[in-house]
Scaffold this active site. Structure first.
Site, short mmCIF file in Angstrom:
data_model
loop_
_atom_site.label_atom_id
_atom_site.label_comp_id
_atom_site.label_asym_id
_atom_site.label_seq_id
_atom_site.Cartn_x
_atom_site.Cartn_y
_atom_site.Cartn_z
N GLU A 163 0.78 -1.16 -0.04
CA GLU A 163 0.09 -0.18 0.13
C GLU A 163 0.87 1.14 0.00
O GLU A 163 0.55 1.97 0.94
CB GLU A 163 -0.95 -0.12 1.05
CG GLU A 163 -1.84 -1.09 1.12
CD GLU A 163 -2.77 -1.19 2.45
OE1 GLU A 163 -2.96 -0.14 3.19
OE2 GLU A 163 -3.71 -2.07 2.47
N GLU A 357 -5.31 -8.59 0.55
CA GLU A 357 -5.66 -8.38 1.89
C GLU A 357 -7.25 -8.02 1.56
O GLU A 357 -7.80 -7.54 0.59
CB GLU A 357 -5.33 -7.02 2.37
CG GLU A 357 -3.77 -7.21 3.18
CD GLU A 357 -3.47 -5.93 3.83
OE1 GLU A 357 -4.41 -5.19 4.25
OE2 GLU A 357 -2.34 -5.68 4.02
#
Ligand code: IFM
Length: 460
Positions: A163, A357
């Site tokens: 991320e 995720e």
């Protein structure tokens, strides 16, 4: 319903969030250790100093991971555990930990999927400018080489950055994550550019040094636009929104600003119109280095934005129904993101996808019968997986799903109050208690999705 044969069922966690032992065996400090000492920065003054003590309890945790039935466990390596100052010399004891962890997983039939950077940037390098310093590209490449040389004979799946949108934006623009800075936009763009360049360089380093033929990807944040209604106009508007860059303060949550350079070798046009002039001079010369061929596109998907066709069909954010369902983090429950997100990503980037995720924070506590009845997590995950299955049915090339997270852990600025785990962790005793969702996910894996509802009741 069944997922394709060979679909990778997995579960994920990250070093700083579970390992603890931040002063053990020569580990150096990272930017999160520092932020946790800043008053008010982290809920309740919590820190990752002990976390889930996974560093010492990993044998027990590996058993729980294996018994879940997953084929893969996504872990991250702590850069300052391996290189306490961020650069050589190597901390042998730190590197040994990952050796033991990888071996323990493999001996139980679980493949380690390794992320090189999940936000625990070495403090010593932050003091030399961190990602703002172009030298960060070389620092990261050297660190990657150390890890790949040691683990690359047993680890096949690698992810460079977790991320980047978050550690760049939340870390350097809003300042709510480490290193807790509030740079101006040109500097944030420079930080982002260096992180992308570091990704590209690390991909090369992995390919050059891994003994097992590596499969390389990354794990960006995926805030996914989805159509507010099934109308073709809204679908088209949502599709174009993926290529767009929000003009506001939170531009950094854009998918395309980060993913277009990495996969397509260029910054997206809309972003360039908005702030191309603020990019580091000569950025064009770096694009070839950033855009290294990838074997897969990992993406972390939790939520997104309903989009409607506005004036002239332009993408416009649509309001959600008042009282819409949300998780404990206040994130909307919108399984549509795992239907439209993979479809749009597949169309734009044309790479095999893994959901690296997905999961939710819920109001979990130990019930009077000693168990954790986390029905909300089960319902959430069932809905998201059903949507994902439908996306695969429409041709999206999704090859695996990693639930976040194996256990409750340090949820960054929220400390331990947000519980994302399939396993409950008692912060007083460190006891691990599998939640109902753990047993439920076991069945999902065992049946390859056959136990999921074909048509979940619509959310209200
Ligand atoms: O805990 C985080 C993780 O570190 C990165 N992705 C989102 C998760 C939940 O907020």
């Amino acid at each position: 319903m069944r997922f394709p044969d060979g679909f990778v069922w997995g579960v994920a966690a990250a070093a700083y969030q579970i390992e603890g032992a931040t002063r053990a065996d020569g580990r150096g400090p990272c930017v999160w250790d520092a932020l946790c000492t800043r008053p008010g920065a982290v809920f309740g003054g919590h820190s990752g100093a002990t976390a889930c003590d996974h560093y010492h309890r990993y044998p027990e945790d590996v058993v729980l991971i294996a018994e879940l039935g997953v084929k893969a466990y996504r872990l991250s390596v702590s850069w300052p555990r391996v290189l306490p100052s961020g650069e050589q010399p190597i901390n042998g004891a730190g590197l040994d930990f990952y050796d033991r962890l990888v071996d323990a997983l493999l001996s139980r039939g679980v493949k380690p999927w390794v992320t090189l950077f999940h936000w625990d940037f070495p403090l010593a390098l932050q003091q030399r400018g961190g990602w703002l310093n172009r030298a960060s590209v070389g620092w990261f490449a050297d660190y990657a080489e150390v890890v790949v040389r040691r683990l690359g004979d047993r680890v096949q799946h690698w992810m460079t950055l977790n991320e980047p949108q978050c550690f760049v934006g939340l870390g350097h623009s809003s300042g709510v994550h480490a290193p807790g800075l509030r740079y101006n936009r040109p500097d944030v763009l420079r930080v982002a550019h260096h992180a992308l360049l570091a990704h590209g360089r690390a991909v090369q380093v992995i390919r050059e040094n891994a003994k097992l033929k590596p499969l390389i990807g990354w794990a960006p944040h995926g805030s996914m636009p989805y159509p507010a209604t099934p109308s073709e106009a809204d679908v088209q508007a949502a599709r174009t929104a993926l290529a767009g860059v929000p003009a506001g303060e939170q531009w950094y949550f854009s998918t395309s600003w980060f993913a277009d350079p990495v996969v397509l070798g260029r910054y997206p046009e809309e972003g360039l119109r908005l702030f191309g002039a603020e990019l580091p001079a000569g950025f064009e010369r770096d694009l070839a280095q950033i855009a290294q061929p990838l074997d897969f596109f990992g993406v972390n998907v939790y939520q997104g934005q309903p989009i409607a066709a506005g004036e002239n069909g332009r993408a416009a954010a649509a309001p959600r129904t008042p009282g819409y369902p949300h998780t404990m983090c206040d994130w909307p429950v919108e399984p549509e993101v795992l239907y439209w997100g993979p479809r749009f990503l597949h169309e734009r980037y044309k790479l095999p996808l893994y959901i690296t995720e997905n999961g939710c924070a819920a109001m979990d506590w130990v019930h009077q019968d000693g168990r954790i009845h986390d029905n909300a997590r089960i319902d959430y995950t069932a809905r998201y997986l059903t949507a994902l299955h439908a996306a695969i049915g429409e041709g999206a090339d999704v090859r695996g799903y990693f639930h976040w997270s194996i256990m409750d852990n340090f949820e960054w600025a929220e400390g331990y109050r947000m519980r994302f785990g399939l396993i409950y962790v008692d912060q007083r005793t460190m006891e691990r208690i599998p939640k109902d969702s753990y047993m439920w996910y076991q069945q999902v894996i065992l049946s390859n999705g056959a136990c999921l509802p074909a048509n979940p009741v619509p959310l209200r």
